[in-house]
Design a protein around this motif. Structure first.
Motif, PDB file in Angstrom:
ATOM      1  N   LYS A 668       0.711  -1.178   0.021  1.00  0.00           N
ATOM      2  CA  LYS A 668       0.007  -0.045   0.102  1.00  0.00           C
ATOM      3  C   LYS A 668       1.024   1.329   0.087  1.00  0.00           C
ATOM      4  CE  LYS A 668      -3.707  -2.377   2.360  1.00  0.00           C
ATOM      5  NZ  LYS A 668      -4.818  -2.280   3.729  1.00  0.00           N
ATOM      6  N   VAL A 669       0.523   2.004  -1.065  1.00  0.00           N
ATOM      7  CA  VAL A 669       1.356   3.238  -1.290  1.00  0.00           C
ATOM      8  C   VAL A 669       0.511   4.435  -1.203  1.00  0.00           C
ATOM      9  CG1 VAL A 669       3.028   4.669  -2.633  1.00  0.00           C
ATOM     10  CG2 VAL A 669       3.242   1.933  -2.293  1.00  0.00           C
ATOM     11  N   CYS A 670       0.870   5.410  -0.691  1.00  0.00           N
ATOM     12  CA  CYS A 670      -0.025   6.394  -0.493  1.00  0.00           C
ATOM     13  C   CYS A 670       0.748   7.877  -0.770  1.00  0.00           C
ATOM     14  CB  CYS A 670      -0.490   6.944   0.884  1.00  0.00           C
ATOM     15  SG  CYS A 670      -1.682   8.421   1.111  1.00  0.00           S
ATOM     16  N   MET A 671       0.040   8.579  -1.932  1.00  0.00           N
ATOM     17  CA  MET A 671       0.593   9.936  -2.315  1.00  0.00           C
ATOM     18  C   MET A 671      -0.052  11.102  -2.082  1.00  0.00           C
ATOM     19  SD  MET A 671       0.945  12.687  -4.522  1.00  0.00           S
ATOM     20  CE  MET A 671       2.063  13.687  -4.228  1.00  0.00           C
ATOM     21  N   ILE A 672       0.240  12.054  -0.937  1.00  0.00           N
ATOM     22  CA  ILE A 672      -0.286  13.075  -0.300  1.00  0.00           C
ATOM     23  C   ILE A 672      -0.104  14.354  -1.398  1.00  0.00           C
ATOM     24  CG2 ILE A 672      -0.641  14.511   1.697  1.00  0.00           C
ATOM     25  CD1 ILE A 672       0.308  12.302   3.196  1.00  0.00           C
ATOM     26  N   PHE A 673      -1.096  14.754  -2.015  1.00  0.00           N
ATOM     27  CA  PHE A 673      -0.904  15.828  -2.877  1.00  0.00           C
ATOM     28  C   PHE A 673      -1.527  17.143  -2.404  1.00  0.00           C
ATOM     29  CE2 PHE A 673      -2.092  18.391  -6.600  1.00  0.00           C
ATOM     30  CZ  PHE A 673      -0.809  18.072  -7.584  1.00  0.00           C
ATOM     31  N   LEU A 674      -0.316  18.085  -2.275  1.00  0.00           N
ATOM     32  CA  LEU A 674      -0.898  19.648  -1.808  1.00  0.00           C
ATOM     33  C   LEU A 674      -0.944  20.546  -2.923  1.00  0.00           C
ATOM     34  CD1 LEU A 674      -0.107  18.293   0.849  1.00  0.00           C
ATOM     35  CD2 LEU A 674       0.462  20.432   1.918  1.00  0.00           C
ATOM     36  N   GLY A 675      -0.257  20.351  -3.967  1.00  0.00           N
ATOM     37  CA  GLY A 675       0.008  21.024  -5.154  1.00  0.00           C
ATOM     38  C   GLY A 675       1.317  21.662  -5.146  1.00  0.00           C
ATOM     39  N   LYS A 677       5.035  22.102  -8.098  1.00  0.00           N
ATOM     40  CA  LYS A 677       5.729  21.119  -9.068  1.00  0.00           C
ATOM     41  C   LYS A 677       6.321  19.943  -8.506  1.00  0.00           C
ATOM     42  CE  LYS A 677      10.136  23.688  -8.787  1.00  0.00           C
ATOM     43  NZ  LYS A 677      11.250  24.216  -9.536  1.00  0.00           N
ATOM     44  N   ASP A 678       6.801  19.948  -7.052  1.00  0.00           N
ATOM     45  CA  ASP A 678       7.268  18.856  -6.346  1.00  0.00           C
ATOM     46  C   ASP A 678       6.121  17.733  -6.232  1.00  0.00           C
ATOM     47  OD1 ASP A 678       9.614  20.324  -6.265  1.00  0.00           O
ATOM     48  OD2 ASP A 678       9.433  20.672  -4.145  1.00  0.00           O
ATOM     49  N   ASP A 679       4.973  18.186  -6.013  1.00  0.00           N
ATOM     50  CA  ASP A 679       3.759  17.285  -5.882  1.00  0.00           C
ATOM     51  C   ASP A 679       3.268  16.608  -7.122  1.00  0.00           C
ATOM     52  OD1 ASP A 679       3.992  18.470  -3.252  1.00  0.00           O
ATOM     53  OD2 ASP A 679       1.736  17.921  -2.774  1.00  0.00           O
ATOM     54  N   ARG A 680       3.507  17.392  -8.152  1.00  0.00           N
ATOM     55  CA  ARG A 680       3.372  16.769  -9.731  1.00  0.00           C
ATOM     56  C   ARG A 680       4.462  15.644 -10.012  1.00  0.00           C
ATOM     57  NH1 ARG A 680       1.775  22.618 -10.694  1.00  0.00           N
ATOM     58  NH2 ARG A 680       3.899  22.803 -11.504  1.00  0.00           N
ATOM     59  N   GLU A 681       5.499  16.221  -9.650  1.00  0.00           N
ATOM     60  CA  GLU A 681       6.786  15.166  -9.753  1.00  0.00           C
ATOM     61  C   GLU A 681       6.638  13.958  -8.924  1.00  0.00           C
ATOM     62  OE1 GLU A 681      10.590  14.071 -11.574  1.00  0.00           O
ATOM     63  OE2 GLU A 681       9.021  15.396 -11.912  1.00  0.00           O
ATOM     64  N   PHE A 762       4.844   6.113   1.928  1.00  0.00           N
ATOM     65  CA  PHE A 762       4.387   7.457   1.411  1.00  0.00           C
ATOM     66  C   PHE A 762       5.209   8.119   0.516  1.00  0.00           C
ATOM     67  CE2 PHE A 762       2.008   6.920   5.544  1.00  0.00           C
ATOM     68  CZ  PHE A 762       0.670   7.417   5.478  1.00  0.00           C
ATOM     69  N   VAL A 763       4.710   8.673  -0.597  1.00  0.00           N
ATOM     70  CA  VAL A 763       5.459   9.601  -1.644  1.00  0.00           C
ATOM     71  C   VAL A 763       4.653  10.852  -1.300  1.00  0.00           C
ATOM     72  CG1 VAL A 763       5.923   9.844  -4.043  1.00  0.00           C
ATOM     73  CG2 VAL A 763       5.744   7.380  -3.109  1.00  0.00           C
ATOM     74  N   VAL A 764       5.639  11.972  -1.305  1.00  0.00           N
ATOM     75  CA  VAL A 764       5.135  13.400  -1.019  1.00  0.00           C
ATOM     76  C   VAL A 764       6.203  14.064  -1.717  1.00  0.00           C
ATOM     77  CG1 VAL A 764       3.980  12.726   1.228  1.00  0.00           C
ATOM     78  CG2 VAL A 764       6.459  13.662   1.244  1.00  0.00           C
ATOM     79  N   GLY A 765       5.740  15.490  -2.096  1.00  0.00           N
ATOM     80  CA  GLY A 765       6.551  16.542  -2.696  1.00  0.00           C
ATOM     81  C   GLY A 765       7.241  17.197  -1.581  1.00  0.00           C
ATOM     82  N   ARG A 766       8.597  17.720  -1.686  1.00  0.00           N
ATOM     83  CA  ARG A 766       9.101  18.515  -0.750  1.00  0.00           C
ATOM     84  C   ARG A 766       8.422  19.960  -0.588  1.00  0.00           C
ATOM     85  NH1 ARG A 766      15.081  21.347  -0.986  1.00  0.00           N
ATOM     86  NH2 ARG A 766      15.276  21.958   1.125  1.00  0.00           N
ATOM     87  N   LEU A 806       9.142   8.580   0.741  1.00  0.00           N
ATOM     88  CA  LEU A 806      10.015   9.092  -0.080  1.00  0.00           C
ATOM     89  C   LEU A 806       9.675  10.456  -0.577  1.00  0.00           C
ATOM     90  CD1 LEU A 806      11.984   8.654  -2.307  1.00  0.00           C
ATOM     91  CD2 LEU A 806      10.111   7.861  -3.622  1.00  0.00           C
ATOM     92  N   ILE A 807      10.537  11.535  -0.089  1.00  0.00           N
ATOM     93  CA  ILE A 807      10.477  12.731  -0.458  1.00  0.00           C
ATOM     94  C   ILE A 807      10.887  13.340  -1.879  1.00  0.00           C
ATOM     95  CG2 ILE A 807      10.560  15.067   0.509  1.00  0.00           C
ATOM     96  CD1 ILE A 807      11.024  12.218   2.956  1.00  0.00           C
ATOM     97  N   ILE A 808      10.112  13.817  -2.732  1.00  0.00           N
ATOM     98  CA  ILE A 808      10.469  14.160  -4.050  1.00  0.00           C
ATOM     99  C   ILE A 808      10.613  15.803  -4.184  1.00  0.00           C
ATOM    100  CG2 ILE A 808      10.073  13.995  -6.706  1.00  0.00           C
ATOM    101  CD1 ILE A 808      10.725  11.382  -5.386  1.00  0.00           C
TER     102      ILE A 808
END
Length: 815
Positions: A668-675, A677-681, A762-766, A806-808
């Motif tokens: 189970k992987v969760c991507m938390i999207f706030l908005g 360019k980092d979150d789009r990546e 979790f996969v999130v944008g920085r 994983l922070i992108i």
């Protein structure tokens, strides 16, 4: 020496000089009897103040010099200057130029009694140990692997510039052997000056690059290789010239001199033969002995102190032998240093044992004590002053031009050509030692020595700030093309650079690469870089294990990395290609290796392990490396592509992707999207993961209750909506999409806490520089800025998450 009868004995402590004879009076009493005069000693010749003894006197001078250069460097480093400049200025301030003769201060810093012998001995030992340590740090293999560019620049910078200067100053050479007036610059003096000015020494260049943190840059590697070539060529040339001079002085005749040399025992051929024999012993006896010591030392155990002590005794003996052979005293220690295998365990043990004391205390003492002999006031009305300045300036210009031309010939940019020329023209401790030796032997006059020291001080003060302005190694990593995951063409090869710091990083990184779902239709090219700290050598090493022909000490530390990723390649043959590298460099410049490899291989993503690791149950912190954290932040700042920091949790109850096959469950992987360019990546990478049927992806988008709140610009919001629309409409992946509404940032931690128990990763944008209603005010409580607000929340103790994160950060374009 003792005088007296049975009732009275007088100890004379002073020495006196007459002509070339130095009479030492014994017994010498270098140590004091205490800070205060003792009433138990009534003899005034014994009961003296402690600073009148050699060792306390020496310690006080050490203290003054250390304080003075540290004080000066505190201000000068803000102007871009290096420590050597502070060392030189300390000696200038303590010289007779600023401290008048026949004063108490001058007598304290320039003693004429037997303490002068002690000071000279300490200075000589400092210089000797410096050259030995630089020999240990130097990788002799650079000579075999150096390219044509470095060889051309090294030879042109030294040998060709010396030849051109000889032609220019030919008018000064025509009267060799004639008597000249004291007011005229002598021929030998001028030859010596421009010869030293044309030199480029590996220790000087290496120390400059280390201070400027350029040794890992492309320019730094070229400069080090060129300096090694020039060092060896000039060493051979200098030894040959000294031998020829000795032959001329002894007026020996070739063909019948050898028997006479054996009988006399002190003739040039005898000394040359002993010198050649010493080099052979260093190569065929001393070096194998060093490898024997390494074999006798168990893996992971320190080198025995008796071995280190024996090596230092041999270093001292080599200096005495070099002096007997009429060579510089550093030549013997330098050759022995080259014979010591660089790097761990022996080379690093020697460096760790002696480097701090030599470079931090003894070397500043040598530099300051040597430059304290200058006398600026003696240059007033000195006729040859213009001539010596003309020689130095002309030599610098010739050397600068003859270094720039080969660099231009090989197609280097103009700024880099100027930078390499300045590096090769830099003057430091080697040139100071050469002038000091010439001054001691009477080859140059005090006025010439003064001008040379002032020139070295000015040179070392001006060149480093100019280099900082001309050459910024981070600019070569600047992104002008899009190298990220979001803008890759569908089903194109994804190139990823995975960094390994510790053996504990191998398994998590392999699991993460497998989770990215490599396939034959959409393969992954993995470039694996094992990073090791540079200890016990001066030049950084970069090894490609595919091109490696022989096994070295550094590659043995990477065996686990190479074998593990080779197995990963075989398990996913056809879907993954693996190239393994090892980089040995200083922590402050490791990011250069990472970024250069990413740039050369046009990678789209760099994966970095987090600097902290936890126990299996997640209850305790195992390691926390500030070095790795600083490295991660440096890569984030200058990376030429997108960067991901992987926080791995191997706690019980959590699985990796391979465990799902055994348990017949999903990862189970969760991507938390706030908005942004980092979150789009990040959502692009997470969507790629969801192609794997073992992975169940959930995208959680944060929204606000109040529709009037504008969290981003209209353009960013439009890009976010369009990107999420493409993700939801993608029929090739199965993505569960949901939204979480919050009023303000105070509710964000609660949302994170409600999610951590449900997911394995979790996969999130920085979200660097992001101003959001979801995180407003939380930035002040962030512990690790490099993770961003959401990444820091998911790894904090307050949330108590057991999932990996994983922070992108998307590539930072320069346009």
């Amino acid at each position: 020496m003792e005088f007296g009868d049975d009732d009275r004995m007088i100890y004379l402590r002073d020495t006196w000089k007459e002509s070339n004879m130095i009479c030492d009076v014994t017994p010498l009493n270098p140590s004091s009897n205490g800070i205060w005069p003792s009433p138990n000693f009534t003899d005034p010749n014994i009961n003296v103040h402690f600073w009148n003894h050699a060792f306390p006197h020496l310690q006080l001078i050490f203290l003054v010099i250390s304080f003075l250069w540290q004080f000066l460097h505190f201000f000068l480093r803000r102007l871009g200057m290096i420590r050597f400049t502070s060392h030189m200025l300390s000696g200038v301030l303590l010289s007779k130029s600023f401290i008048n003769e026949n004063t108490a201060a001058r007598r304290f810093f320039a003693s004429e009694d037997y303490k002068e012998i002690v000071f000279s001995l300490v200075s000589g030992c400092s210089y000797m140990m410096f050259w030995f340590l630089m020999g240990v740090k130097m990788d002799i293999g650079l000579i075999r692997t150096t390219g044509r560019k470095a060889i051309t620049i090294g030879l042109s910078s030294v040998l060709l510039s010396t030849l051109v200067c000889s032609i220019i100053f030919f008018g000064n050479l025509k009267d060799v052997g004639n008597k000249r007036s004291d007011n005229t610059l002598g021929s030998l003096e001028s030859v010596l000056v421009y010869s030293i000015q044309c030199l480029s020494s590996f220790p000087v260049v290496g120390n400059l690059l280390f201070e400027l943190r350029l040794q890992n840059s492309e320019l730094g590697r070229l400069a080090i290789s060129s300096a090694v070539i020039s060092d060896f060529s000039t060493s051979i040339l200098a030894s040959s010239l000294i031998f020829m001079k000795e032959l001329k002085d002894e007026q020996t005749r070739l063909g019948s001199v050898f028997i006479g040399d054996v009988i006399a025992g002190n003739r040039p051929l005898m000394r040359a033969g002993v010198g050649v024999l010493f080099v052979c012993l260093a190569i065929y006896v001393f070096r194998p002995l060093m490898f024997y010591i390494i074999r006798k030392t168990p893996s992971g155990q320190p080198i025995k102190p008796v071995y280190l002590g024996t090596i230092i005794v041999m270093v001292s003996g080599s200096a005495i032998l070099a002096n007997w052979c009429k060579q510089s005293i550093f030549m013997g220690p330098f050759i022995l240093g080259l014979a010591v295998p660089h790097g761990p365990p022996l080379g690093s043990a020697i460096i760790q044992k002696f480097e701090s004391a030599i470079f931090g205390t003894f070397l500043p003492f040598f530099v300051a004590s040597s430059s304290s002999e200058i006398d600026i006031w003696a240059l007033v009305d000195w006729n040859p002053l213009n001539g010596i300045i003309y020689i130095m300036v002309t030599s610098f210009v010739v050397k600068f031009i003859l270094t720039t031309l080969p660099a231009l010939f090989y197609g280097m940019p103009m700024e880099d050509c100027f930078a390499i020329s300045l590096i090769m023209s830099f003057k430091g401790i080697f040139e100071l030692g050469a002038y000091a030796l010439a001054y001691q032997r009477g080859s140059v006059r005090p006025e010439t020595f003064t001008v040379a020291c002032l020139y070295i001080t000015l040179n070392s003060a001006v060149i480093p700030p100019i280099l900082r302005y001309l050459y910024d190694p981070s600019r070569m990593y600047a992104g002008y093309e899009k190298r990220n995951v979001q803008h890759l063409k569908p089903n194109s090869e994804l190139r990823i650079l995975s960094c390994i710091y510790r053996t504990d990083d191998i398994s998590p990184m392999i699991n993460l690469l497998e989770a990215i779902c490599p396939s034959r239709e959409s393969p992954v090219a993995a470039y694996v870089l094992h990073l090791l700290e540079l200890v016990g050598q001066a030049n950084p090493i970069f090894i490609s294990h595919k091109l490696q022909k022989c096994k070295t000490e550094e590659t043995s530390f990477s065996n686990n990395v190479v074998l593990s990723f080779d197995k990963f390649h075989k398990d996913l043959y056809g879907s993954v290609s693996v190239s393994t590298f090892t980089a040995v460099s200083m922590p402050d410049t490791m990011h250069g290796d990472v970024c250069m490899l990413a740039l050369n291989n046009t990678t789209s993503l760099i994966l970095l392990p987090f600097h902290q690791t936890w126990s299996a149950d997640g209850s305790s912190l195992i390691s926390d490396s500030s070095m790795i954290r600083n490295l991660n932040k440096s890569v984030l700042a200058v990376a030429p592509c997108s960067v991901g920091i992987f926080v791995y949790r191997s706690s019980h109850g959590r699985r990796n992707i391979n465990d799902t096959v055994l348990n017949m469950s999903s990862y189970k992987v969760c991507m938390i999207f706030l908005g942004g360019k980092d979150d789009r990546e990040a959502v692009t990478l997470a969507t790629r993961m969801s192609r794997d049927p073992r992975i169940n992806l959930t995208v959680v988008r944060m929204t606000t209750v109040d529709d009037k709140v504008k969290d981003f610009s209209e353009w960013d919001k439009m890009l976010d909506d369009e990107h999420l629309r493409e993700v939801k409409s993608n029929a090739s992946v199965d993505v569960f999409y949901t939204e979480k509404a919050v009023v303000d940032a105070t509710e964000t931690p609660g949302v994170m806490k409600s999610l951590v128990r449900e997911f394995d990763m979790f996969v999130v944008g920085r979200g660097k520089g992001r101003k959001s209603v979801y995180t407003d005010g939380l930035e002040e409580w962030t512990e690790f800025k490099e993770l961003g607000v959401i990444g820091d929340l998911l790894t904090s103790h307050d949330i108590n998450s057991q999932a990996s994160v994983l922070i992108i950060q998307q590539q930072q374009l320069m346009i």
